[in-house]
Design a protein around this motif. Structure first.
Motif, PDB file in Angstrom:
ATOM      1  N   TYR A 197      10.314 -58.169 -21.697  1.00  0.00           N
ATOM      2  CA  TYR A 197      10.056 -56.729 -21.590  1.00  0.00           C
ATOM      3  C   TYR A 197       9.238 -56.247 -22.788  1.00  0.00           C
ATOM      4  N   LYS A 198       9.618 -56.684 -23.984  1.00  0.00           N
ATOM      5  CA  LYS A 198       8.929 -56.276 -25.209  1.00  0.00           C
ATOM      6  C   LYS A 198       7.493 -56.780 -25.215  1.00  0.00           C
ATOM      7  N   LYS A 199       7.267 -58.027 -24.784  1.00  0.00           N
ATOM      8  CA  LYS A 199       5.911 -58.573 -24.760  1.00  0.00           C
ATOM      9  C   LYS A 199       5.023 -57.807 -23.786  1.00  0.00           C
ATOM     10  N   MET A 200       5.596 -57.437 -22.632  1.00  0.00           N
ATOM     11  CA  MET A 200       4.824 -56.678 -21.655  1.00  0.00           C
ATOM     12  C   MET A 200       4.448 -55.304 -22.208  1.00  0.00           C
ATOM     13  N   LYS A 201       5.355 -54.683 -22.940  1.00  0.00           N
ATOM     14  CA  LYS A 201       5.080 -53.388 -23.541  1.00  0.00           C
ATOM     15  C   LYS A 201       3.975 -53.499 -24.604  1.00  0.00           C
ATOM     16  N   GLU A 202       4.016 -54.576 -25.392  1.00  0.00           N
ATOM     17  CA  GLU A 202       3.027 -54.760 -26.447  1.00  0.00           C
ATOM     18  C   GLU A 202       1.621 -54.968 -25.889  1.00  0.00           C
ATOM     19  N   THR A 203       1.529 -55.645 -24.738  1.00  0.00           N
ATOM     20  CA  THR A 203       0.214 -55.906 -24.151  1.00  0.00           C
ATOM     21  C   THR A 203      -0.395 -54.673 -23.496  1.00  0.00           C
ATOM     22  N   THR A 204       0.432 -53.670 -23.202  1.00  0.00           N
ATOM     23  CA  THR A 204      -0.086 -52.454 -22.555  1.00  0.00           C
ATOM     24  C   THR A 204      -0.454 -51.380 -23.566  1.00  0.00           C
ATOM     25  N   LEU A 205      -0.129 -51.604 -24.840  1.00  0.00           N
ATOM     26  CA  LEU A 205      -0.437 -50.612 -25.877  1.00  0.00           C
ATOM     27  C   LEU A 205      -1.913 -50.678 -26.268  1.00  0.00           C
TER      28      LEU A 205
ATOM     29  N   ARG B 284       9.248 -61.232 -15.465  1.00  0.00           N
ATOM     30  CA  ARG B 284       8.136 -60.290 -15.607  1.00  0.00           C
ATOM     31  C   ARG B 284       7.814 -59.587 -14.298  1.00  0.00           C
ATOM     32  N   GLN B 285       7.868 -60.312 -13.205  1.00  0.00           N
ATOM     33  CA  GLN B 285       7.569 -59.691 -11.919  1.00  0.00           C
ATOM     34  C   GLN B 285       8.619 -58.642 -11.566  1.00  0.00           C
ATOM     35  N   LYS B 286       9.872 -58.937 -11.857  1.00  0.00           N
ATOM     36  CA  LYS B 286      10.923 -57.955 -11.600  1.00  0.00           C
ATOM     37  C   LYS B 286      10.749 -56.720 -12.477  1.00  0.00           C
ATOM     38  N   LEU B 287      10.340 -56.921 -13.722  1.00  0.00           N
ATOM     39  CA  LEU B 287      10.092 -55.784 -14.614  1.00  0.00           C
ATOM     40  C   LEU B 287       8.909 -54.955 -14.122  1.00  0.00           C
ATOM     41  N   ARG B 288       7.871 -55.627 -13.611  1.00  0.00           N
ATOM     42  CA  ARG B 288       6.716 -54.906 -13.086  1.00  0.00           C
ATOM     43  C   ARG B 288       7.069 -54.081 -11.856  1.00  0.00           C
ATOM     44  N   GLU B 289       8.091 -54.529 -11.132  1.00  0.00           N
ATOM     45  CA  GLU B 289       8.544 -53.782  -9.961  1.00  0.00           C
ATOM     46  C   GLU B 289       9.324 -52.522 -10.345  1.00  0.00           C
ATOM     47  N   GLY B 290       9.620 -52.381 -11.635  1.00  0.00           N
ATOM     48  CA  GLY B 290      10.300 -51.177 -12.105  1.00  0.00           C
ATOM     49  C   GLY B 290      11.773 -51.343 -12.411  1.00  0.00           C
ATOM     50  N   HIS B 291      12.303 -52.557 -12.299  1.00  0.00           N
ATOM     51  CA  HIS B 291      13.710 -52.784 -12.617  1.00  0.00           C
ATOM     52  C   HIS B 291      13.904 -52.782 -14.126  1.00  0.00           C
ATOM     53  N   ASP B 292      15.049 -52.252 -14.589  1.00  0.00           N
ATOM     54  CA  ASP B 292      15.327 -52.304 -16.021  1.00  0.00           C
ATOM     55  C   ASP B 292      15.897 -53.668 -16.387  1.00  0.00           C
ATOM     56  N   CYS B 293      16.081 -53.889 -17.688  1.00  0.00           N
ATOM     57  CA  CYS B 293      16.489 -55.210 -18.169  1.00  0.00           C
ATOM     58  C   CYS B 293      17.845 -55.645 -17.613  1.00  0.00           C
ATOM     59  N   LYS B 294      18.781 -54.715 -17.541  1.00  0.00           N
ATOM     60  CA  LYS B 294      20.114 -55.062 -17.035  1.00  0.00           C
ATOM     61  C   LYS B 294      20.066 -55.485 -15.575  1.00  0.00           C
ATOM     62  N   GLU B 295      19.240 -54.788 -14.780  1.00  0.00           N
ATOM     63  CA  GLU B 295      19.132 -55.111 -13.358  1.00  0.00           C
ATOM     64  C   GLU B 295      18.432 -56.462 -13.173  1.00  0.00           C
ATOM     65  N   VAL B 296      17.416 -56.724 -13.995  1.00  0.00           N
ATOM     66  CA  VAL B 296      16.728 -58.016 -13.917  1.00  0.00           C
ATOM     67  C   VAL B 296      17.689 -59.132 -14.271  1.00  0.00           C
ATOM     68  N   GLN B 297      18.512 -58.929 -15.291  1.00  0.00           N
ATOM     69  CA  GLN B 297      19.496 -59.933 -15.678  1.00  0.00           C
ATOM     70  C   GLN B 297      20.484 -60.186 -14.543  1.00  0.00           C
ATOM     71  N   ARG B 298      20.907 -59.111 -13.873  1.00  0.00           N
ATOM     72  CA  ARG B 298      21.850 -59.251 -12.755  1.00  0.00           C
ATOM     73  C   ARG B 298      21.224 -60.032 -11.616  1.00  0.00           C
ATOM     74  N   GLN B 299      19.964 -59.709 -11.278  1.00  0.00           N
ATOM     75  CA  GLN B 299      19.288 -60.408 -10.187  1.00  0.00           C
ATOM     76  C   GLN B 299      19.046 -61.879 -10.536  1.00  0.00           C
ATOM     77  N   LEU B 300      18.717 -62.135 -11.789  1.00  0.00           N
ATOM     78  CA  LEU B 300      18.490 -63.515 -12.218  1.00  0.00           C
ATOM     79  C   LEU B 300      19.778 -64.321 -12.133  1.00  0.00           C
ATOM     80  N   ASN B 301      20.881 -63.741 -12.599  1.00  0.00           N
ATOM     81  CA  ASN B 301      22.177 -64.427 -12.517  1.00  0.00           C
ATOM     82  C   ASN B 301      22.574 -64.689 -11.071  1.00  0.00           C
TER      83      ASN B 301
END
Length: 214
Positions: A206-214, A153-170
């Motif tokens: 990512y989906k949960k974060m989007k739902e909470t901002t709607l 979630r923190q990486k997503l908040r920083e503006g990284h997309d899902c693929k980049e977050v997955q790469r950083q996590l790996n």
């Protein structure tokens, strides 16, 4: 804000008994998936009845040591649910897409609060699990740790997309395990659920974060 990172350590065996303060009971239950590779599902709650307050006649005197206790069962207890009417099942069956989590595991846990020690609770366990707890084959049925989810979630908040977050996590997981194994040059070892986070986990956060901002 300090970035929360997953703490990837091997699972440890569950002790025969655990005693903790009553006000920490829920927090301890939450640590079981990350620490012991077991998810417990809450069952029934039983409360002791004080003989002096009972209205019905008591046939024999019974000494009760506990104030209350609560039962839990393994998340792999029960049988696989069959959906749809049975008459719709034909001889040509659809191949199973995913292994069932329900395999009738008999393991159980009880949390007891005793009258002589009302500020503490005791965790006790009965029966053995019928699946290999803490092994790679069992990982896909465990939840990802809270620390890993927060990392995502923190990486997503920083503006990284899902693929980049997955790469950083790996990359984090690979470097973390490599550092721990560098002394004896062992190959990377799968020891925890958080080492095999698939892209769906990242997307779900990512989906949960989007739902909470709607």
């Amino acid at each position: 804000m300090t970035l929360s990172t997953p703490e990837i350590k091997p699972y440890i065996p569950i002790p025969d008994e655990i005693k903790v303060p009553l006000d920490q009971m829920d927090q301890v239950i939450e640590t079981f998936p990350d620490k012991y590779a077991v998810v417990w599902i809450a069952g029934k709650f039983y409360q002791s009845t004080d003989p002096e307050t009972r209205t019905e006649p008591v046939k024999r005197k019974r000494i009760t040591l506990h104030s209350w206790y609560k039962t839990y069962f393994c998340h792999r207890a029960g049988e696989k649910e069959i959906t749809g009417p049975r008459k719709m099942i034909t001889s040509k069956k659809r191949p199973r897409q995913k292994a069932s989590k329900k395999i009738g595991c008999p393991a159980g846990m009880r949390i007891t609060c005793y009258k002589k020690d009302p500020d503490n609770v005791v965790f006790t366990f009965k029966n053995q699990h019928n699946h290999a707890v803490g092994t790679k084959e069992d990982f896909c049925l465990l939840p990802v740790s809270k620390a890993t989810k927060e990392f995502i979630r923190q990486k997503l908040r920083e503006g990284h997309d899902c693929k980049e977050v997955q790469r950083q996590l790996n990359s984090y997981v690979r470097n973390n395990i490599t550092a721990e194994n560098s002394d004896d040059n062992r190959q990377q070892e799968v020891i925890h659920r958080d080492q095999i986070v698939d892209p769906n986990v990242v997307y779900n956060q990512y989906k949960k974060m989007k739902e909470t901002t709607l």
